[in-house]
Design an enzyme around this catalytic site. Structure first.
Site, PDB file in Angstrom:
ATOM      1  N   ALA A 144       0.853  -0.992   0.120  1.00  0.00           N
ATOM      2  CA  ALA A 144       0.131  -0.146  -0.013  1.00  0.00           C
ATOM      3  C   ALA A 144       1.082   1.220   0.117  1.00  0.00           C
ATOM      4  O   ALA A 144       2.088   1.250   0.591  1.00  0.00           O
ATOM      5  CB  ALA A 144      -0.918   0.060   1.107  1.00  0.00           C
TER       6      ALA A 144
ATOM      7  N   GLY B 172       0.533  -5.025   0.633  1.00  0.00           N
ATOM      8  CA  GLY B 172      -0.655  -5.068  -0.442  1.00  0.00           C
ATOM      9  C   GLY B 172      -0.297  -5.961  -1.739  1.00  0.00           C
ATOM     10  O   GLY B 172      -0.951  -6.369  -2.273  1.00  0.00           O
TER      11      GLY B 172
ATOM     12  N   GLU C 265      -0.484  -9.444  -0.949  1.00  0.00           N
ATOM     13  CA  GLU C 265      -2.077  -9.637  -0.730  1.00  0.00           C
ATOM     14  C   GLU C 265      -2.690  -9.723  -2.035  1.00  0.00           C
ATOM     15  O   GLU C 265      -3.557 -10.521  -2.642  1.00  0.00           O
ATOM     16  CB  GLU C 265      -2.722  -8.632   0.119  1.00  0.00           C
ATOM     17  CG  GLU C 265      -2.271  -8.881   1.649  1.00  0.00           C
ATOM     18  CD  GLU C 265      -2.561  -7.595   2.496  1.00  0.00           C
ATOM     19  OE1 GLU C 265      -2.298  -6.390   2.047  1.00  0.00           O
ATOM     20  OE2 GLU C 265      -3.175  -7.895   3.593  1.00  0.00           O
TER      21      GLU C 265
ATOM     22  N   GLU D  41       4.457  -5.374   7.101  1.00  0.00           N
ATOM     23  CA  GLU D  41       3.510  -4.357   7.735  1.00  0.00           C
ATOM     24  C   GLU D  41       3.828  -4.022   9.146  1.00  0.00           C
ATOM     25  O   GLU D  41       3.901  -3.096   9.658  1.00  0.00           O
ATOM     26  CB  GLU D  41       2.031  -4.646   7.594  1.00  0.00           C
ATOM     27  CG  GLU D  41       1.309  -4.368   6.253  1.00  0.00           C
ATOM     28  CD  GLU D  41       1.389  -5.731   5.512  1.00  0.00           C
ATOM     29  OE1 GLU D  41       2.304  -6.580   5.731  1.00  0.00           O
ATOM     30  OE2 GLU D  41       0.670  -5.636   4.424  1.00  0.00           O
TER      31      GLU D  41
HETATM   32  N1  CAA Z   1       4.533   3.168  -0.521  1.00  0.00           N
HETATM   33  C1  CAA Z   1       5.184   4.503  -1.120  1.00  0.00           C
HETATM   34  N2  CAA Z   1       6.263   4.479  -1.543  1.00  0.00           N
HETATM   35  C2  CAA Z   1       7.143   3.345  -1.689  1.00  0.00           C
HETATM   36  C3  CAA Z   1       6.675   2.190  -1.024  1.00  0.00           C
HETATM   37  C4  CAA Z   1       5.422   2.151  -0.605  1.00  0.00           C
HETATM   38  N3  CAA Z   1       4.877   1.016  -0.215  1.00  0.00           N
HETATM   39  N4  CAA Z   1       7.561   1.147  -1.341  1.00  0.00           N
HETATM   40  C5  CAA Z   1       8.584   1.925  -2.084  1.00  0.00           C
HETATM   41  N5  CAA Z   1       8.244   3.326  -2.122  1.00  0.00           N
HETATM   42  C6  CAA Z   1       9.059   4.315  -2.760  1.00  0.00           C
HETATM   43  C7  CAA Z   1      10.276   4.826  -1.986  1.00  0.00           C
HETATM   44  O1  CAA Z   1       9.874   5.591  -0.929  1.00  0.00           O
HETATM   45  C8  CAA Z   1      11.254   5.294  -2.994  1.00  0.00           C
HETATM   46  O2  CAA Z   1      10.651   6.508  -3.246  1.00  0.00           O
HETATM   47  P1  CAA Z   1      11.808   7.850  -3.583  1.00  0.00           P
HETATM   48  O3  CAA Z   1      12.513   7.201  -4.911  1.00  0.00           O
HETATM   49  O4  CAA Z   1      10.646   8.858  -3.848  1.00  0.00           O
HETATM   50  O5  CAA Z   1      12.676   7.812  -2.300  1.00  0.00           O
HETATM   51  C9  CAA Z   1      11.052   4.407  -4.054  1.00  0.00           C
HETATM   52  O6  CAA Z   1       9.763   3.710  -4.005  1.00  0.00           O
HETATM   53  C10 CAA Z   1      11.910   3.381  -4.197  1.00  0.00           C
HETATM   54  O7  CAA Z   1      12.056   2.637  -3.053  1.00  0.00           O
HETATM   55  P2  CAA Z   1      13.598   2.404  -2.282  1.00  0.00           P
HETATM   56  O8  CAA Z   1      14.400   3.719  -2.470  1.00  0.00           O
HETATM   57  O9  CAA Z   1      13.195   2.371  -0.743  1.00  0.00           O
HETATM   58  O10 CAA Z   1      14.075   1.188  -2.977  1.00  0.00           O
HETATM   59  P3  CAA Z   1      14.911  -0.038  -2.203  1.00  0.00           P
HETATM   60  O11 CAA Z   1      15.435  -0.861  -3.385  1.00  0.00           O
HETATM   61  O12 CAA Z   1      16.155   0.722  -1.330  1.00  0.00           O
HETATM   62  O13 CAA Z   1      14.234  -0.870  -1.230  1.00  0.00           O
HETATM   63  C11 CAA Z   1      11.919  -1.800  -0.817  1.00  0.00           C
HETATM   64  C12 CAA Z   1      12.892  -1.413  -1.823  1.00  0.00           C
HETATM   65  C13 CAA Z   1      12.586  -2.853   0.317  1.00  0.00           C
HETATM   66  C14 CAA Z   1      10.700  -2.413  -1.183  1.00  0.00           C
HETATM   67  C15 CAA Z   1      11.325  -0.475   0.383  1.00  0.00           C
HETATM   68  O14 CAA Z   1      11.261   0.310  -0.700  1.00  0.00           O
HETATM   69  C16 CAA Z   1      10.578  -0.776   1.303  1.00  0.00           C
HETATM   70  O15 CAA Z   1      10.598  -1.215   2.386  1.00  0.00           O
HETATM   71  N6  CAA Z   1       9.211  -0.454   0.840  1.00  0.00           N
HETATM   72  C17 CAA Z   1       8.063  -0.733   1.748  1.00  0.00           C
HETATM   73  C18 CAA Z   1       7.461  -1.904   1.686  1.00  0.00           C
HETATM   74  C19 CAA Z   1       6.322  -1.959   2.870  1.00  0.00           C
HETATM   75  O16 CAA Z   1       6.341  -1.785   3.903  1.00  0.00           O
HETATM   76  N7  CAA Z   1       5.088  -2.496   2.109  1.00  0.00           N
HETATM   77  C20 CAA Z   1       4.118  -2.545   3.027  1.00  0.00           C
HETATM   78  C21 CAA Z   1       3.143  -1.272   2.922  1.00  0.00           C
HETATM   79  S1  CAA Z   1       1.683  -1.316   4.474  1.00  0.00           S
HETATM   80  C22 CAA Z   1       0.528  -2.410   3.441  1.00  0.00           C
HETATM   81  O17 CAA Z   1       0.739  -2.963   2.283  1.00  0.00           O
HETATM   82  C23 CAA Z   1      -0.655  -2.632   4.126  1.00  0.00           C
HETATM   83  C24 CAA Z   1      -1.773  -3.485   3.504  1.00  0.00           C
HETATM   84  O18 CAA Z   1      -1.962  -4.624   4.059  1.00  0.00           O
HETATM   85  C25 CAA Z   1      -2.565  -3.100   2.309  1.00  0.00           C
END
Ligand code: CAA
Length: 257
Positions: A65, A108, A111, A131
């Site tokens: 998400a 998500g 999911e 999450e």
């Molecule tokens: N939401 C918003 N932006 C996100 C994102 C997310 N879930 N995942 C990645 N991005 C963005 C980053 O902020 C970054 O943006 P900028 O370039 O503007 O800084 C861009 O995507 C690239 O990401 P990274 O620089 O972090 O890339 P990386 O290769 O170093 O790491 C990653 C990749 C491990 C996936 C890391 O981005 C990460 O941990 N992302 C979040 C994953 C997460 O926690 N997902 C769960 C979300 S909550 C949910 O999904 C609830 C549900 O049940 C529906």
């Protein structure tokens, strides 16, 4: 509806939906999910589409998400948005959805993958529910669907650590169907989709529904459901065509009637 965050194509009876927010790893904001569900429902109504592929890109199927959209929202804001209700409509799609996933399949994104009926994964896929690391938990089926597929122990390990598993491990737990090199995952999914698109469409849809009943119904009720579904298909034109073609030793021409 004009789409900003997905792109749409079709090929030989296969509808292809590609998540298209690559700069932020296909993070699923509200608009993207609305667009996706709108298109899934359109394809489900379109008689020229028999199977749907849902994919992202090699680096990310979807990294979850959109955290930007959630970060400032209060519990009441999120409750009022009822943002997961739209997800429930995905399980009403009657045509098979094949997930072609690669790279990050997180939160998500995992999911969404679990909402697909069959999944082809690239060797580079990392799949998980992180999450907990954000102080929350999954809200679109991550505790329910994951547990049904991989069992309580593996689900708890994944959900409580937030650590993703590799595609290979996901295969071992039945979370994906096949793992192939990253260069091949999309073509593999397309080949499989085209193969299923050749099958009689009514039988495909009725079988899909019956399989999911197996998870919900006691065995004898499931058997009754299956039998009635079997009788229903006997009334189809495609059943006549399928059996006739067999007897005439030719390839059947299924029309979906
Ligand atoms: N939401 C918003 N932006 C996100 C994102 C997310 N879930 N995942 C990645 N991005 C963005 C980053 O902020 C970054 O943006 P900028 O370039 O503007 O800084 C861009 O995507 C690239 O990401 P990274 O620089 O972090 O890339 P990386 O290769 O170093 O790491 C990653 C990749 C491990 C996936 C890391 O981005 C990460 O941990 N992302 C979040 C994953 C997460 O926690 N997902 C769960 C979300 S909550 C949910 O999904 C609830 C549900 O049940 C529906």
């Amino acid at each position: 509806m004009a789409y900003e965050y997905i792109s749409v194509a079709s090929e030989d009876g296969v509808g292809i939906i590609t998540l298209n927010r690559p700069k932020i790893l296909n993070a699923l904001n509200l608009q993207l999910v609305d667009e996706l569900v709108d298109q899934l429902e359109q394809m489900d109504r379109d008689p020229d589409i028999r199977v749907i592929i849902l994919t992202g890109n090699a680096r990310a199927f979807a990294a979850g998400a959109d955290i930007n959209e959630m970060a400032e929202a209060s519990a009441i804001d999120i409750m009022k948005r009822n943002q997961f209700a739209v997800w429930d409509r995905i399980s009403l799609i009657s045509k098979p959805i094949i997930g072609a996933v690669s790279g990050f399949v997180l939160g998500g994104g995992c999911e969404l993958m679990m909402n697909c009926d069959i999944v082809i994964a690239s060797e580079t896929a990392v799949i998980g529910q992180p999450e907990i690391k954000l102080g929350v938990m999954p809200g679109a089926g991550g505790t329910q669907r994951l547990t049904r597929v991989v069992g309580e122990r593996k689900a708890l390990e994944m959900l409580l650590t937030g650590e993703p598993i590799s595609a290979k491990e996901a295969l071992k737990y039945g979370l994906v169907n096949r793992v192939v090199p990253v260069e091949a995952y999309y073509q593999e999914a397309l080949k499989l989709a085209k193969q299923i698109a050749q099958q009689p469409p009514l039988a495909v849809q009725v079988i899909k529904k019956a399989v999911y009943k197996a998870g919900d119904l006691p065995l004898q009720e499931g058997m009754d459901y299956e039998r009635n579904s079997f009788y229903l298909l006997l009334a189809s034109e495609d059943r006549k065509e399928g059996m006739q073609a067999f007897l005439e030793k030719r390839k059947p021409r299924f029309t979906g009637n």
